[in-house]
Design a protein around this motif. Structure first.
Motif, PDB file in Angstrom:
ATOM      1  N   UNK A  62      42.430  47.692  54.339  1.00 45.20           N
ATOM      2  CA  UNK A  62      41.174  48.305  53.930  1.00 45.20           C
ATOM      3  C   UNK A  62      40.078  47.468  54.570  1.00 45.20           C
ATOM      4  N   UNK A  63      39.315  48.085  55.482  1.00 46.85           N
ATOM      5  CA  UNK A  63      38.443  47.326  56.368  1.00 46.85           C
ATOM      6  C   UNK A  63      39.305  46.284  57.082  1.00 46.85           C
ATOM      7  N   UNK A  64      38.967  45.028  57.050  1.00 48.06           N
ATOM      8  CA  UNK A  64      39.770  44.028  57.761  1.00 48.06           C
ATOM      9  C   UNK A  64      40.728  43.284  56.826  1.00 48.06           C
ATOM     10  N   UNK A  65      40.795  43.708  55.573  1.00 44.93           N
ATOM     11  CA  UNK A  65      41.609  43.006  54.579  1.00 44.93           C
ATOM     12  C   UNK A  65      42.969  43.683  54.427  1.00 44.93           C
ATOM     13  N   UNK A  66      44.036  42.891  54.569  1.00 38.53           N
ATOM     14  CA  UNK A  66      45.369  43.433  54.340  1.00 38.53           C
ATOM     15  C   UNK A  66      45.588  43.595  52.837  1.00 38.53           C
ATOM     16  N   UNK A  67      46.081  44.782  52.429  1.00 35.93           N
ATOM     17  CA  UNK A  67      46.157  45.067  50.996  1.00 35.93           C
ATOM     18  C   UNK A  67      47.558  45.454  50.508  1.00 35.93           C
ATOM     19  N   UNK A  68      48.508  45.630  51.413  1.00 29.48           N
ATOM     20  CA  UNK A  68      49.848  46.026  50.960  1.00 29.48           C
ATOM     21  C   UNK A  68      50.631  44.867  50.355  1.00 29.48           C
ATOM     22  N   UNK A  69      50.131  43.640  50.530  1.00 35.19           N
ATOM     23  CA  UNK A  69      50.832  42.463  50.013  1.00 35.19           C
ATOM     24  C   UNK A  69      50.040  41.737  48.931  1.00 35.19           C
ATOM     25  N   UNK A  70      49.154  42.453  48.242  1.00 32.82           N
ATOM     26  CA  UNK A  70      48.321  41.833  47.208  1.00 32.82           C
ATOM     27  C   UNK A  70      49.154  41.364  46.023  1.00 32.82           C
ATOM     28  N   UNK A  71      48.648  40.363  45.344  1.00 33.78           N
ATOM     29  CA  UNK A  71      49.271  39.927  44.099  1.00 33.78           C
ATOM     30  C   UNK A  71      49.085  41.017  43.038  1.00 33.78           C
ATOM     31  N   UNK A  72      49.811  40.916  41.944  1.00 34.66           N
ATOM     32  CA  UNK A  72      49.748  41.934  40.897  1.00 34.66           C
ATOM     33  C   UNK A  72      48.325  42.115  40.375  1.00 34.66           C
ATOM     34  N   UNK A  73      47.627  41.020  40.096  1.00 29.24           N
ATOM     35  CA  UNK A  73      46.278  41.106  39.553  1.00 29.24           C
ATOM     36  C   UNK A  73      45.289  41.681  40.577  1.00 29.24           C
ATOM     37  N   UNK A  74      45.412  41.223  41.849  1.00 29.13           N
ATOM     38  CA  UNK A  74      44.537  41.753  42.893  1.00 29.13           C
ATOM     39  C   UNK A  74      44.797  43.241  43.125  1.00 29.13           C
ATOM     40  N   UNK A  75      46.060  43.634  42.978  1.00 26.64           N
ATOM     41  CA  UNK A  75      46.423  45.042  43.156  1.00 26.64           C
ATOM     42  C   UNK A  75      45.784  45.899  42.060  1.00 26.64           C
ATOM     43  N   UNK A  76      45.789  45.395  40.841  1.00 31.49           N
ATOM     44  CA  UNK A  76      45.140  46.106  39.730  1.00 31.49           C
ATOM     45  C   UNK A  76      43.651  46.282  40.010  1.00 31.49           C
ATOM     46  N   UNK A  77      43.015  45.221  40.483  1.00 32.46           N
ATOM     47  CA  UNK A  77      41.586  45.291  40.782  1.00 32.46           C
ATOM     48  C   UNK A  77      41.299  46.299  41.901  1.00 32.46           C
ATOM     49  N   UNK A  78      42.191  46.326  42.907  1.00 32.43           N
ATOM     50  CA  UNK A  78      41.995  47.256  44.009  1.00 32.43           C
ATOM     51  C   UNK A  78      42.183  48.709  43.546  1.00 32.43           C
ATOM     52  N   UNK A  79      43.175  48.939  42.678  1.00 34.63           N
ATOM     53  CA  UNK A  79      43.410  50.284  42.160  1.00 34.63           C
ATOM     54  C   UNK A  79      42.190  50.812  41.406  1.00 34.63           C
ATOM     55  N   UNK A  80      41.469  49.930  40.761  1.00 36.93           N
ATOM     56  CA  UNK A  80      40.281  50.353  40.015  1.00 36.93           C
ATOM     57  C   UNK A  80      39.161  50.821  40.942  1.00 36.93           C
ATOM     58  N   UNK A  81      39.232  50.426  42.195  1.00 32.02           N
ATOM     59  CA  UNK A  81      38.221  50.843  43.169  1.00 32.02           C
ATOM     60  C   UNK A  81      38.733  51.987  44.053  1.00 32.02           C
ATOM     61  N   UNK A  82      39.817  52.604  43.600  1.00 34.87           N
ATOM     62  CA  UNK A  82      40.414  53.708  44.344  1.00 34.87           C
ATOM     63  C   UNK A  82      40.556  54.918  43.425  1.00 34.87           C
ATOM     64  N   UNK A  83      40.041  56.078  43.846  1.00 33.51           N
ATOM     65  CA  UNK A  83      40.167  57.301  43.063  1.00 33.51           C
ATOM     66  C   UNK A  83      41.327  58.144  43.552  1.00 33.51           C
ATOM     67  N   UNK A  84      41.950  58.901  42.636  1.00 34.59           N
ATOM     68  CA  UNK A  84      43.112  59.719  42.985  1.00 34.59           C
ATOM     69  C   UNK A  84      43.027  61.057  42.258  1.00 34.59           C
ATOM     70  N   UNK A  85      43.205  62.146  43.003  1.00 35.23           N
ATOM     71  CA  UNK A  85      43.221  63.491  42.434  1.00 35.23           C
ATOM     72  C   UNK A  85      44.560  64.135  42.773  1.00 35.23           C
TER      73      UNK A  85
END
Length: 332
Positions: A66-89
């Motif tokens: 996402x932008x220049x940040x790798x996100x597929x290897x995030x820690x559990x807590x960082x992943x939760x924070x990222x999910x909160x900034x992502x919308x899904x329909x």
């Protein structure tokens, strides 16, 4: 937010104990602040790919940025924070039937322990945004399919996401409701500068709302480009199949025959008397069996089904292509 996929792979074990490669070596760049379509038939790997892009699953191989940040290897807590900034329909709305429209929208804010006064204000703002002002107290069971999807959209936007994923978001809706939902998504994308990723099997959705598109087949990207480019010059067999199942608006057919050629043109091509020039220049015969116009947001793409015959056919076809007309054998 820009999304970049680098050589993603994902496999599953089938009930028969065999490995099924759902996503194979997919690399894509999805620009920020755009509506990007990913289209494919059932089983092409669309749903798996969107789960990888949205970080609901991790790839077996490859990377997601996402932008220049790798996100597929995030820690559990960082992943939760990222999910909160992502919308899904989703196609089936995924709403709580025991909650009202407003309570459904408030749910992600409650999880984040947002103050009640801020939740109330945000919910009212979102109800207004999706065209449901005054319907906050409505039970989900009393809403139409289109209204339910509007509630789902509002809920997806509650935490001010950077990215909005739409997984077959209009597949359960009738054509008129589909158009209104697509118009809403387009308006929201412009107002919020979102990156929207549309997963669909409907070419009409791609035509009406997307700027760029990738075509999936058997877990691979077989074609990608601007929507206008894909509609005027489809290359992959699966793309041509999708195109054959979508009719131009006001398409007029005066014969049951389809003709041996499909002509597609955009831009200034239809402003020139190309068919007339073609007949005079190469002494060939053109028999048109049907035609119409596809409106692709701010552009128009014309389609003609025709037979073209004559001694100088090769040069005649080259003449059309040189003048911006895509010429394709129809296979009939």
């Amino acid at each position: 937010m820009q999304i970049k996929l680098d050589s993603l792979k994902k496999s599953y074990d089938s009930p028969l104990g065999q490995k099924v490669c759902a996503v194979q070596e997919i690399s894509l760049e999805i620009p920020s602040n755009t509506i990007y379509g990913i289209i494919g038939k059932s089983g092409a790997g669309k749903s798996t790919l969107v789960r990888l892009i949205s970080l609901l699953e991790r790839p077996d191989e490859g990377s997601v940025f996402y932008d220049s940040r790798r996100v597929d290897n995030l820690s559990k807590q960082d992943l939760i924070e990222q999910h909160r900034r992502t919308g899904m329909i989703f196609q089936n709305f995924n709403l709580f039937s025991s909650r009202t429209a407003a309570q459904n929208i408030a749910y992600p804010l409650e999880i984040c322990k947002t103050e009640k006064t801020k939740i109330k204000a945000r919910v009212e703002e979102l109800l207004e945004l999706v065209g449901l002002a005054g319907r906050g107290d409505a039970r989900i069971s009393t809403l139409s399919g289109g209204q339910k999807q509007r509630v789902a959209i509002a809920r997806a936007l509650a935490n001010y996401p950077d990215i909005l994923f739409c997984d077959e978001a209009t597949s359960a809706l009738d054509p008129q409701t589909t158009r209104s939902i697509l118009d809403l998504i387009r308006d929201i994308q412009k107002k919020m500068n979102l990156t929207v990723v549309m997963i669909t099997h409907q070419m009409e959705v791609v035509r009406d709302v997307c700027s760029l598109v990738s075509v999936l087949d058997e877990g691979r990207v077989v074609e990608e480009g601007s929507v206008e480019e894909i509609f005027t010059r489809p290359k992959a067999a699966i793309t041509k199949e999708f195109m054959s199942n979508i009719r131009a608006e006001n398409f007029v057919r005066w014969s049951h025959k389809s003709g041996s050629y499909i002509l597609r043109f955009s831009g200034n091509a239809p402003d020139e008397p190309l068919i007339n020039s073609l007949i005079k220049k190469f002494d060939i015969e053109v028999n048109i069996f049907g035609g119409g116009i596809q409106k692709i947001q701010d552009a128009k793409v014309g389609v003609l089904n025709a037979d073209i015959s004559g001694n100088d056919l090769e040069n005649a076809i080259a003449f059309l292509k040189d003048n911006g007309v895509a010429v394709e054998k129809s296979g009939v």
